[in-house]
Design a protein around this motif. Structure first.
Motif, PDB file in Angstrom:
ATOM      1  N   GLU A 110       0.848  -1.224   0.031  1.00  0.00           N
ATOM      2  CA  GLU A 110      -0.050   0.035  -0.051  1.00  0.00           C
ATOM      3  C   GLU A 110       0.780   1.137   0.094  1.00  0.00           C
ATOM      4  OE1 GLU A 110      -2.483  -0.352   3.195  1.00  0.00           O
ATOM      5  OE2 GLU A 110      -1.173  -0.655   4.748  1.00  0.00           O
ATOM      6  N   ALA A 111       0.284   2.318  -0.562  1.00  0.00           N
ATOM      7  CA  ALA A 111       1.008   3.654  -0.507  1.00  0.00           C
ATOM      8  C   ALA A 111       0.056   4.777   0.022  1.00  0.00           C
ATOM      9  CB  ALA A 111       1.273   4.169  -2.158  1.00  0.00           C
ATOM     10  N   TYR A 112       0.771   5.510   0.696  1.00  0.00           N
ATOM     11  CA  TYR A 112      -0.039   6.602   1.281  1.00  0.00           C
ATOM     12  C   TYR A 112       0.803   8.231   1.036  1.00  0.00           C
ATOM     13  CZ  TYR A 112      -2.506   3.486   4.303  1.00  0.00           C
ATOM     14  OH  TYR A 112      -3.287   2.560   4.786  1.00  0.00           O
ATOM     15  N   ASP A 113       0.107   8.940   0.302  1.00  0.00           N
ATOM     16  CA  ASP A 113       0.499  10.206  -0.213  1.00  0.00           C
ATOM     17  C   ASP A 113      -0.204  11.250   0.362  1.00  0.00           C
ATOM     18  OD1 ASP A 113       2.695   9.037  -2.340  1.00  0.00           O
ATOM     19  OD2 ASP A 113       0.640   8.211  -2.658  1.00  0.00           O
ATOM     20  N   LEU A 114       0.240  12.092   1.215  1.00  0.00           N
ATOM     21  CA  LEU A 114      -0.199  13.556   1.589  1.00  0.00           C
ATOM     22  C   LEU A 114       0.327  14.657   0.835  1.00  0.00           C
ATOM     23  CD1 LEU A 114       0.036  12.887   5.486  1.00  0.00           C
ATOM     24  CD2 LEU A 114      -1.825  12.711   4.089  1.00  0.00           C
ATOM     25  N   TYR A 124       7.405  18.101  -3.788  1.00  0.00           N
ATOM     26  CA  TYR A 124       7.393  16.659  -3.568  1.00  0.00           C
ATOM     27  C   TYR A 124       8.109  16.376  -2.138  1.00  0.00           C
ATOM     28  CZ  TYR A 124       8.357  11.743  -4.069  1.00  0.00           C
ATOM     29  OH  TYR A 124       8.455  10.323  -3.584  1.00  0.00           O
ATOM     30  N   ASP A 125       9.389  16.875  -2.210  1.00  0.00           N
ATOM     31  CA  ASP A 125      10.124  16.595  -0.615  1.00  0.00           C
ATOM     32  C   ASP A 125       9.203  17.304   0.585  1.00  0.00           C
ATOM     33  OD1 ASP A 125      11.985  14.928  -1.657  1.00  0.00           O
ATOM     34  OD2 ASP A 125      13.654  16.587  -1.950  1.00  0.00           O
ATOM     35  N   ARG A 126       8.492  18.109   0.297  1.00  0.00           N
ATOM     36  CA  ARG A 126       7.714  18.684   1.576  1.00  0.00           C
ATOM     37  C   ARG A 126       6.429  17.771   1.886  1.00  0.00           C
ATOM     38  NH1 ARG A 126       7.974  24.710   1.447  1.00  0.00           N
ATOM     39  NH2 ARG A 126       6.653  24.529   3.233  1.00  0.00           N
ATOM     40  N   GLN A 127       5.979  17.078   0.721  1.00  0.00           N
ATOM     41  CA  GLN A 127       4.829  16.169   0.939  1.00  0.00           C
ATOM     42  C   GLN A 127       5.202  14.904   1.534  1.00  0.00           C
ATOM     43  OE1 GLN A 127       3.189  15.371  -3.003  1.00  0.00           O
ATOM     44  NE2 GLN A 127       3.238  17.625  -3.494  1.00  0.00           N
ATOM     45  N   ARG A 128       4.003  14.160   1.971  1.00  0.00           N
ATOM     46  CA  ARG A 128       4.506  12.886   2.710  1.00  0.00           C
ATOM     47  C   ARG A 128       4.339  11.790   1.999  1.00  0.00           C
ATOM     48  NH1 ARG A 128       2.963  11.835   8.965  1.00  0.00           N
ATOM     49  NH2 ARG A 128       3.388   9.717   9.047  1.00  0.00           N
ATOM     50  N   HIS A 129       5.205  10.841   1.451  1.00  0.00           N
ATOM     51  CA  HIS A 129       5.011   9.914   0.426  1.00  0.00           C
ATOM     52  C   HIS A 129       5.582   8.359   1.250  1.00  0.00           C
ATOM     53  CE1 HIS A 129       3.878  12.256  -2.728  1.00  0.00           C
ATOM     54  NE2 HIS A 129       4.635  13.222  -2.614  1.00  0.00           N
ATOM     55  N   GLN A 130       4.639   7.532   1.394  1.00  0.00           N
ATOM     56  CA  GLN A 130       5.157   6.145   1.857  1.00  0.00           C
ATOM     57  C   GLN A 130       4.725   4.886   1.394  1.00  0.00           C
ATOM     58  OE1 GLN A 130       3.169   7.707   5.878  1.00  0.00           O
ATOM     59  NE2 GLN A 130       5.053   6.828   6.720  1.00  0.00           N
ATOM     60  N   ILE A 131       5.352   4.010   1.389  1.00  0.00           N
ATOM     61  CA  ILE A 131       5.130   2.800   0.895  1.00  0.00           C
ATOM     62  C   ILE A 131       5.541   1.555   1.599  1.00  0.00           C
ATOM     63  CG2 ILE A 131       6.889   2.479  -0.716  1.00  0.00           C
ATOM     64  CD1 ILE A 131       5.008   1.298  -2.927  1.00  0.00           C
ATOM     65  N   GLY A 132       4.590   0.362   1.735  1.00  0.00           N
ATOM     66  CA  GLY A 132       5.207  -0.768   2.291  1.00  0.00           C
ATOM     67  C   GLY A 132       4.066  -1.982   2.260  1.00  0.00           C
ATOM     68  N   PRO A 133       4.771  -2.997   2.801  1.00  0.00           N
ATOM     69  CA  PRO A 133       3.883  -4.287   2.576  1.00  0.00           C
ATOM     70  C   PRO A 133       3.015  -4.225   3.991  1.00  0.00           C
ATOM     71  CG  PRO A 133       5.969  -4.782   3.605  1.00  0.00           C
ATOM     72  CD  PRO A 133       5.978  -3.175   3.265  1.00  0.00           C
ATOM     73  N   TYR A 134       1.902  -4.979   3.817  1.00  0.00           N
ATOM     74  CA  TYR A 134       0.827  -5.298   5.144  1.00  0.00           C
ATOM     75  C   TYR A 134       0.436  -6.727   4.799  1.00  0.00           C
ATOM     76  CZ  TYR A 134      -2.826  -5.220   1.930  1.00  0.00           C
ATOM     77  OH  TYR A 134      -3.959  -5.363   0.889  1.00  0.00           O
ATOM     78  N   LEU A 150       5.613   0.890   6.655  1.00  0.00           N
ATOM     79  CA  LEU A 150       5.696   1.901   5.640  1.00  0.00           C
ATOM     80  C   LEU A 150       6.918   2.436   5.610  1.00  0.00           C
ATOM     81  CD1 LEU A 150       2.141   3.809   6.136  1.00  0.00           C
ATOM     82  CD2 LEU A 150       2.891   2.149   4.237  1.00  0.00           C
ATOM     83  N   LEU A 151       7.379   2.589   4.329  1.00  0.00           N
ATOM     84  CA  LEU A 151       8.705   3.440   4.285  1.00  0.00           C
ATOM     85  C   LEU A 151       8.778   4.516   3.586  1.00  0.00           C
ATOM     86  CD1 LEU A 151      10.694  -0.073   3.129  1.00  0.00           C
ATOM     87  CD2 LEU A 151      10.642   1.159   5.259  1.00  0.00           C
TER      88      LEU A 151
END
Length: 172
Positions: A110-114, A124-134, A150-151
């Protein structure tokens, strides 16, 4: 469908502290057995301390490609309220690819992007982007546990975030 969620925080040597509570209402806009499903979710959140309260609207879509593989995309729009509220409407996206082994066990990524707010979209670098397994699997009658990792992909994201959810069906 609806649910109520409470969240607390515990730090070593301290007591559990209330962090926030939310009430969620769901509307499914498609049939249960449809390959492509869509829906809406409305959240109202009350937070402890000086953090702003808020209201969010989620636009959900899910594609069931096979009996064991599906993808999901979610657009979240949120409006904060209170003295510390951000200007504009917050924008967030979430993506998920999910596999199941035919039982109630699920595995995926899954990926989460704020992205910031409509008043000020961040670079981009001031946004929050994470991805990882579950993984998600039943533990006892009606209970499910979902651990995930999440990484961070951008500078504004934490390097690593461990997540652990417990849920219980009340209709069982």
């Amino acid at each position: 469908m609806g649910r109520i969620v409470g969240e607390g925080i515990w730090r070593e040597g301290g007591a559990l502290q209330f962090r926030q509570a939310s009430a969620n209402l769901y509307w499914q806009l498609s049939d249960d057995d449809a390959r492509f499903r869509s829906g809406l979710r409305l959240d109202a959140t009350i937070r402890n301390g000086t953090a702003p309260d808020g209201v969010s609207l989620f636009f959900l879509s899910e594609q069931k490609w096979t009996d064991s593989f599906s993808t999901r995309a979610i657009l979240v729009t949120s409006k904060e309220m209170g003295d510390q509220a951000a200007n504009g409407i917050k924008l967030e996206t979430r993506l998920r690819a999910d596999c199941t082994d035919g039982s109630k066990r699920h595995f995926g990524i899954e990926a989460y992007d704020l992205h910031g707010t409509t008043a000020r979209l961040a670079p981009y670098d001031r946004q929050r982007h994470q991805i990882g397994p579950y993984a998600s699997f039943p533990v006892g009658t009606g209970w499910t546990v979902t651990p995930g990792l999440l990484l961070g992909l951008s500078q504004a994201s934490p390097d690593m975030e461990f997540r652990l959810f417990f849920s219980r069906r009340l209709d069982q």
